[in-house]
Design an enzyme around this catalytic site. Structure first.
Site, PDB file in Angstrom:
ATOM      1  N   ASN A   1       2.136  13.447  26.129  1.00  0.00           N
ATOM      2  CA  ASN A   1       3.449  14.077  26.016  1.00  0.00           C
ATOM      3  C   ASN A   1       3.414  15.442  25.335  1.00  0.00           C
ATOM      4  OD1 ASN A   1       4.456  11.923  27.339  1.00  0.00           O
ATOM      5  ND2 ASN A   1       5.520  11.012  25.581  1.00  0.00           N
TER       6      ASN A   1
ATOM      7  N   ARG B   1       7.859  12.893  36.381  1.00  0.00           N
ATOM      8  CA  ARG B   1       9.152  13.307  35.832  1.00  0.00           C
ATOM      9  C   ARG B   1       9.045  14.663  35.143  1.00  0.00           C
ATOM     10  NH1 ARG B   1      14.216  12.163  34.093  1.00  0.00           N
ATOM     11  NH2 ARG B   1      14.696  12.950  32.025  1.00  0.00           N
TER      12      ARG B   1
ATOM     13  N   ARG C   1      17.323   8.062  34.645  1.00  0.00           N
ATOM     14  CA  ARG C   1      16.947   9.101  33.678  1.00  0.00           C
ATOM     15  C   ARG C   1      17.541  10.430  34.110  1.00  0.00           C
ATOM     16  NH1 ARG C   1      10.648   8.153  32.227  1.00  0.00           N
ATOM     17  NH2 ARG C   1      11.078   9.573  30.540  1.00  0.00           N
ATOM     18  N   PRO C   2      18.749  10.709  33.661  1.00  0.00           N
ATOM     19  CA  PRO C   2      19.431  11.926  34.097  1.00  0.00           C
ATOM     20  C   PRO C   2      18.789  13.182  33.512  1.00  0.00           C
ATOM     21  CG  PRO C   2      20.764  10.778  32.457  1.00  0.00           C
ATOM     22  CD  PRO C   2      19.542   9.945  32.684  1.00  0.00           C
TER      23      PRO C   2
ATOM     24  N   ASP D   1      20.921  15.928  33.017  1.00  0.00           N
ATOM     25  CA  ASP D   1      22.107  16.754  32.749  1.00  0.00           C
ATOM     26  C   ASP D   1      21.940  17.631  31.509  1.00  0.00           C
ATOM     27  OD1 ASP D   1      22.100  14.129  31.523  1.00  0.00           O
ATOM     28  OD2 ASP D   1      24.085  14.595  30.718  1.00  0.00           O
ATOM     29  N   LEU D   2      21.259  17.124  30.473  1.00  0.00           N
ATOM     30  CA  LEU D   2      21.123  17.921  29.239  1.00  0.00           C
ATOM     31  C   LEU D   2      20.205  19.124  29.468  1.00  0.00           C
ATOM     32  CD1 LEU D   2      20.767  14.974  26.698  1.00  0.00           C
ATOM     33  CD2 LEU D   2      22.797  16.396  27.084  1.00  0.00           C
TER      34      LEU D   2
ATOM     35  N   ASP E   1       8.246   4.374  23.472  1.00  0.00           N
ATOM     36  CA  ASP E   1       6.962   4.290  24.184  1.00  0.00           C
ATOM     37  C   ASP E   1       6.008   3.262  23.565  1.00  0.00           C
ATOM     38  OD1 ASP E   1       7.828   6.157  25.960  1.00  0.00           O
ATOM     39  OD2 ASP E   1       6.587   7.805  25.216  1.00  0.00           O
TER      40      ASP E   1
HETATM   41  C1  UD1 Z   1      10.044  11.881  26.661  1.00  0.00           C
HETATM   42  C2  UD1 Z   1       8.665  11.307  26.838  1.00  0.00           C
HETATM   43  C3  UD1 Z   1       8.744   9.819  27.106  1.00  0.00           C
HETATM   44  C4  UD1 Z   1       9.549   9.119  26.024  1.00  0.00           C
HETATM   45  C5  UD1 Z   1      10.893   9.797  25.804  1.00  0.00           C
HETATM   46  C6  UD1 Z   1      11.659   9.259  24.613  1.00  0.00           C
HETATM   47  C7  UD1 Z   1       7.419  13.185  27.758  1.00  0.00           C
HETATM   48  C8  UD1 Z   1       6.677  13.742  28.907  1.00  0.00           C
HETATM   49  N1  UD1 Z   1       8.021  11.991  27.946  1.00  0.00           N
HETATM   50  O1  UD1 Z   1      10.738  11.657  27.880  1.00  0.00           O
HETATM   51  O2  UD1 Z   1       7.422   9.304  27.162  1.00  0.00           O
HETATM   52  O3  UD1 Z   1       9.781   7.777  26.409  1.00  0.00           O
HETATM   53  O4  UD1 Z   1      10.701  11.211  25.574  1.00  0.00           O
HETATM   54  O5  UD1 Z   1      10.909   9.393  23.454  1.00  0.00           O
HETATM   55  O6  UD1 Z   1       7.454  13.762  26.686  1.00  0.00           O
HETATM   56  N2  UD1 Z   1      18.852  11.862  28.685  1.00  0.00           N
HETATM   57  C9  UD1 Z   1      20.051  12.198  29.260  1.00  0.00           C
HETATM   58  N3  UD1 Z   1      20.124  13.421  29.872  1.00  0.00           N
HETATM   59  C10 UD1 Z   1      19.084  14.294  29.934  1.00  0.00           C
HETATM   60  C11 UD1 Z   1      17.870  13.923  29.337  1.00  0.00           C
HETATM   61  C12 UD1 Z   1      17.788  12.687  28.716  1.00  0.00           C
HETATM   62  O7  UD1 Z   1      21.005  11.433  29.230  1.00  0.00           O
HETATM   63  O8  UD1 Z   1      19.228  15.384  30.495  1.00  0.00           O
HETATM   64  C13 UD1 Z   1      18.721  10.534  28.028  1.00  0.00           C
HETATM   65  C14 UD1 Z   1      17.693   9.646  28.724  1.00  0.00           C
HETATM   66  O9  UD1 Z   1      18.245   8.968  29.822  1.00  0.00           O
HETATM   67  C15 UD1 Z   1      17.289   8.718  27.619  1.00  0.00           C
HETATM   68  C16 UD1 Z   1      17.338   9.610  26.386  1.00  0.00           C
HETATM   69  O10 UD1 Z   1      18.159  10.711  26.728  1.00  0.00           O
HETATM   70  O11 UD1 Z   1      18.197   7.691  27.472  1.00  0.00           O
HETATM   71  C17 UD1 Z   1      15.984  10.091  25.900  1.00  0.00           C
HETATM   72  O12 UD1 Z   1      15.376  10.843  26.899  1.00  0.00           O
HETATM   73  P1  UD1 Z   1      14.436  12.087  26.598  1.00  0.00           P
HETATM   74  O13 UD1 Z   1      14.260  12.256  25.123  1.00  0.00           O
HETATM   75  O14 UD1 Z   1      14.925  13.252  27.366  1.00  0.00           O
HETATM   76  O15 UD1 Z   1      13.083  11.589  27.223  1.00  0.00           O
HETATM   77  P2  UD1 Z   1      12.110  12.411  28.159  1.00  0.00           P
HETATM   78  O16 UD1 Z   1      12.002  13.813  27.700  1.00  0.00           O
HETATM   79  O17 UD1 Z   1      12.436  12.136  29.575  1.00  0.00           O
END
Ligand code: UD1
Length: 421
Positions: A23, A92, A121-122, A124-125, A306
């Protein structure tokens, strides 16, 4: 599809170096497209996600090759072209390309990303943050199309401290004119790592690791940079859970104990003896683990989502009842059904699982449904009576550098069949 055939019941013992962090490597690799310079990365893990990211970069004209253990990368001939849908679906982290491409070329096109199926896994943010920096974003037939010719710095408050959104916005903001402040940013150590890499290629960013990040735009490029990828805290934690399950003792080298404080505390609760050096860690485990009253996944520095599946596997044989709550992803209990096949006693509803420890699991044929769930089933196999077959090792290879060989070097007995690594 590959599988691991695991003979349970072997104690683990020995010393092992922890791989570089997946990551941390993925966003750093995405950021290489921002520079025309020559970059050298050390300690980059040899895993399927990294290979896929390098393939995406190659499609964008970023050249790379391995020179011994150094990964040499040049962004001199990079261009912004739509990222291939097949690769974006597989990884992703392809979404991370939006920020870097916008910052260098003012345009980016990316298919909706894929990755492990651990719930909806949206993004939007990510998109809201890029739009706040002036990107014009539209979605068409599964593609996200961004025009960033009028981008500028800005103030962005994240509704949730998303790791990926924080990283994407940092990368986009580093090169556009003007300064940016991100509040309620994610605080994971990998964010600080990205900050260090971006600064090494000419960025001016501070605050990563806290919930406010300050980014001076208009990054000036440097001709060359070298960077060592940090140790993988999740790979380290996985090995610790493996030792806790199989019993034995191991020394992990190239680990940052500070990054896994929440896990260390839970494994101590389970009865493991853990002692930490500056970049080493020793773990000793004997007999049946004790119950862990409550594990609740949270953003860093809370317990990492994780690591939820791997510690879950351990709880299935604990002496007592453990409660596990998954707060980040709504579909991250897919290992439950497989662990039940091995004799685990689990009641799960929505985001909560109650795990009543049984004396022993029994070997079975089980299916990895995602990366960490696959690691959990491997751990379960180490402690089970008889033979376990973990199918779909492709998921495991996404994030672990030859997990079977690493565990075998500690005394496990795992045979890989039809593997691709
Ligand atoms: C990263 C890690 C992943 C880990 C996760 C949480 C990498 C490559 N992957 O994933 O291994 O499981 O952090 O520690 O670093 N969310 C939204 N909108 C968005 C983005 C996220 O609603 O635009 C939500 C997700 O659905 C989830 C939460 O935010 O519920 C956390 O997601 P996020 O921290 O963004 O995880 P990733 O960056 O995808």
């Amino acid at each position: 599809m590959g599988k691991f055939i695991i003979e349970g019941g072997h104690r683990l013992s020995g010393r092992v170096k922890v791989q570089g962090a997946k990551n941390a490597a993925l966003p750093v690799l995405a950021a290489t497209v921002m520079s025309r310079g020559e970059m050298t990365l050390f300690n980059c893990p040899e895993i399927r996600d990294v290979h896929n990211m390098l393939s995406i970069l190659r499609e964008l004209g970023v050249e790379s090759y391995y020179d011994g253990d150094a990964l040499k990368i040049s962004g001199r001939n990079a261009r912004s072209s739509p990222m291939p849908q097949r690769l974006s679906k597989e990884l992703r982290s392809s979404i991370f390309m939006l920020g870097p491409l916008l910052s260098r070329f003012g345009e980016a096109v990316c298919a909706y990303p894929g990755g492990c199926e651990i719930g909806h896994r949206p993004v939007d943010l990510h998109l809201k943050g890029l739009a706040a920096l002036g990107a014009d974003i539209r979605e068409e037939r599964g593609y996200i199309i961004c025009d960033g010719h009028n981008m500028h710095g800005g103030e962005i408050h994240l509704d949730y401290p998303s790791v990926g959104a924080t990283e994407n916005i940092m990368m986009a903001a580093a090169a556009v004119p003007g300064d940016t402040v991100i509040t309620n940013s994610a605080r994971e150590p990998e964010i600080e790592e990205l900050q260090n890499f971006l600064n090494s290629i000419g960025g001016d960013i501070r605050g990563a690791g806290t919930s406010t990040i300050y980014i001076k735009g208009g990054m000036e490029e440097v001709p060359a940079a070298a960077h060592r990828i940090m140790p993988d805290r999740i790979a380290a934690g996985t090995l610790m859970c493996a030792v806790a399950m199989a019993g034995g003792e191991a020394e992990l080298t190239d680990v940052c104990p500070e990054h896994i404080g929440s896990l260390i505390s839970k494994l101590r609760e389970a009865g493991c003896h853990i002692s930490c050096g500056r970049d080493t860690l020793e773990i000793r485990a004997k007999g049946r683990p004790k119950e862990i009253k409550l594990i609740e996944t949270l953003p860093y520095p809370g317990f990492p989502t994780d690591m939820q599946a791997q510690i879950f596997a351990l709880c299935t044989v604990a002496d007592g009842t453990s409660v596990i709550v998954e707060n980040l992803f709504e579909n991250r209990f897919r290992h439950c059904a497989e662990l039940i096949k091995m004799g685990a006693n689990i009641t799960q509803k929505d985001r909560t699982a109650i795990v009543r420890g049984v004396e022993k699991l029994s070997g079975a044929v089980v299916y990895a449904k995602d990366l960490r769930g696959g690691a959990a089933l491997t751990i379960a196999g180490l402690g089970a009576e008889g033979m376990t077959a973990v199918e779909n090792t492709e998921y495991i290879d996404r994030g672990y550098q030859r997990l079977d060989e690493t565990l075998n070097s500690l005394g496990a007995c795992i045979k890989r069949e039809d593997g691709t690594q």
